[in-house]
Design a protein around this motif. Structure first.
Motif, PDB file in Angstrom:
ATOM      1  N   PRO A  32       0.830  -1.216   0.000  1.00 50.99           N
ATOM      2  CA  PRO A  32       0.000   0.000   0.000  1.00 50.99           C
ATOM      3  C   PRO A  32       0.862   1.265   0.000  1.00 50.99           C
ATOM      4  O   PRO A  32       2.070   1.196   0.220  1.00 50.99           O
ATOM      5  CB  PRO A  32      -0.804  -0.114   1.290  1.00 50.99           C
ATOM      6  N   ALA A  33       0.219   2.391  -0.247  1.00 52.92           N
ATOM      7  CA  ALA A  33       0.938   3.668  -0.244  1.00 52.92           C
ATOM      8  C   ALA A  33       1.618   3.882   1.104  1.00 52.92           C
ATOM      9  O   ALA A  33       1.106   3.468   2.140  1.00 52.92           O
ATOM     10  CB  ALA A  33      -0.041   4.811  -0.521  1.00 52.92           C
ATOM     11  N   ARG A  34       2.748   4.541   1.066  1.00 48.42           N
ATOM     12  CA  ARG A  34       3.494   4.801   2.301  1.00 48.42           C
ATOM     13  C   ARG A  34       2.614   5.582   3.274  1.00 48.42           C
ATOM     14  O   ARG A  34       1.985   6.558   2.911  1.00 48.42           O
ATOM     15  CB  ARG A  34       4.745   5.605   1.989  1.00 48.42           C
ATOM     16  N   ALA A  36      -0.168   4.566   4.595  1.00 47.12           N
ATOM     17  CA  ALA A  36      -1.568   4.125   4.606  1.00 47.12           C
ATOM     18  C   ALA A  36      -1.797   3.207   5.806  1.00 47.12           C
ATOM     19  O   ALA A  36      -0.951   2.389   6.144  1.00 47.12           O
ATOM     20  CB  ALA A  36      -1.915   3.399   3.315  1.00 47.12           C
ATOM     21  N   ARG A  37      -2.950   3.397   6.443  1.00 48.94           N
ATOM     22  CA  ARG A  37      -3.258   2.623   7.642  1.00 48.94           C
ATOM     23  C   ARG A  37      -4.507   1.778   7.422  1.00 48.94           C
ATOM     24  O   ARG A  37      -5.459   2.226   6.777  1.00 48.94           O
ATOM     25  CB  ARG A  37      -3.481   3.556   8.822  1.00 48.94           C
ATOM     26  N   PHE A  52      -7.970   0.293   3.598  1.00 48.31           N
ATOM     27  CA  PHE A  52      -7.016   1.282   4.094  1.00 48.31           C
ATOM     28  C   PHE A  52      -7.659   2.660   4.144  1.00 48.31           C
ATOM     29  O   PHE A  52      -8.661   2.919   3.470  1.00 48.31           O
ATOM     30  CB  PHE A  52      -5.775   1.314   3.194  1.00 48.31           C
ATOM     31  N   ASP A  53      -7.071   3.555   4.927  1.00 47.09           N
ATOM     32  CA  ASP A  53      -7.638   4.891   5.098  1.00 47.09           C
ATOM     33  C   ASP A  53      -7.632   5.729   3.823  1.00 47.09           C
ATOM     34  O   ASP A  53      -8.345   6.726   3.732  1.00 47.09           O
ATOM     35  CB  ASP A  53      -6.979   5.647   6.253  1.00 47.09           C
ATOM     36  N   ASP A  54      -6.873   5.347   2.816  1.00 49.82           N
ATOM     37  CA  ASP A  54      -6.893   6.059   1.538  1.00 49.82           C
ATOM     38  C   ASP A  54      -7.980   5.527   0.601  1.00 49.82           C
ATOM     39  O   ASP A  54      -8.099   5.958  -0.538  1.00 49.82           O
ATOM     40  CB  ASP A  54      -5.527   6.005   0.860  1.00 49.82           C
ATOM     41  N   SER A  56      -8.234   2.398  -0.500  1.00 45.20           N
ATOM     42  CA  SER A  56      -7.824   1.224  -1.267  1.00 45.20           C
ATOM     43  C   SER A  56      -8.274  -0.041  -0.553  1.00 45.20           C
ATOM     44  O   SER A  56      -8.353  -0.097   0.674  1.00 45.20           O
ATOM     45  CB  SER A  56      -6.318   1.219  -1.515  1.00 45.20           C
ATOM     46  N   ASN A  81      -4.297  -5.814  -4.660  1.00 42.76           N
ATOM     47  CA  ASN A  81      -4.928  -4.502  -4.635  1.00 42.76           C
ATOM     48  C   ASN A  81      -6.115  -4.511  -5.603  1.00 42.76           C
ATOM     49  O   ASN A  81      -5.950  -4.393  -6.812  1.00 42.76           O
ATOM     50  CB  ASN A  81      -3.922  -3.421  -5.018  1.00 42.76           C
ATOM     51  N   ARG A  94     -12.293   3.802  -4.971  1.00 45.12           N
ATOM     52  CA  ARG A  94     -11.989   3.807  -3.532  1.00 45.12           C
ATOM     53  C   ARG A  94     -13.260   3.613  -2.720  1.00 45.12           C
ATOM     54  O   ARG A  94     -14.323   4.091  -3.097  1.00 45.12           O
ATOM     55  CB  ARG A  94     -11.316   5.123  -3.133  1.00 45.12           C
TER      56      ARG A  94
END
Length: 155
Positions: A32-34, A36-37, A52-54, A56, A81, A94
């Motif tokens: 995941p993106a750096r 991302a939680r 994830f919080d973005d 995804s 993904n 998303r």
């Protein structure tokens, strides 16, 4: 069926994998993106989703009923993904929320649409037929009609 997402084959050393005393890390491909939680994990009968919080969504496990939202019937032994795959088919892939059922999954988009994908053999997606839906589809077009229909507002 791969729902642990640790990359192991489902029949390889079955009891050692399923009777673990310690959790194994899930393999995310691509990562995941750096920063991302993880905000939610949803577990279905044979698949798992990670949100994830973005926005995804990653998924792993069986895809027998297209519950991973991909247009093939083989599963993933590591978390893939799904958002990246859906980008070719949706304006904004998303999601703000996810849930996993036995053969299908649902999600809530950031603009308030309820989408669903996967098995539909009992009409569980509510789309007016019983065909499998391999990609997320809008499940509640009636919700938009509810504003002009008192009977739907009461429900």
């Amino acid at each position: 069926a791969g729902q642990l997402g640790d990359g192991s084959h489902p029949y390889q050393d079955y009891y050692a994998r399923h009777m673990r005393a310690l959790p194994a890390p899930m393999v995310l491909d691509p990562p995941p993106a750096r920063g991302a939680r993880v905000v939610k994990v949803a577990c279905g009968d044979e698949c798992s989703l990670v949100l994830f919080d973005d926005g995804s969504v990653y998924g792993c496990g069986s895809n027998k009923y297209n519950q991973l939202g991909q247009m093939h019937d083989f599963g993933a032994f590591y978390a893939v993904n799904l958002t990246r795959f859906w980008a070719a088919h949706m304006t904004d892939p998303r999601l703000a929320q996810v849930a996993a059922g036995e053969r299908h999954c649902v999600g809530l988009t950031f603009d308030g649409k309820v989408v669903g994908w996967g098995g539909n053999d009992f009409g569980q997606l509510g789309v007016g037929h019983v065909r499998v839906m391999p990609l997320p589809v809008d499940l509640l077009p009636l919700a938009r009609m509810a504003r002009s229909c008192p009977a739907l507002q009461a429900a």
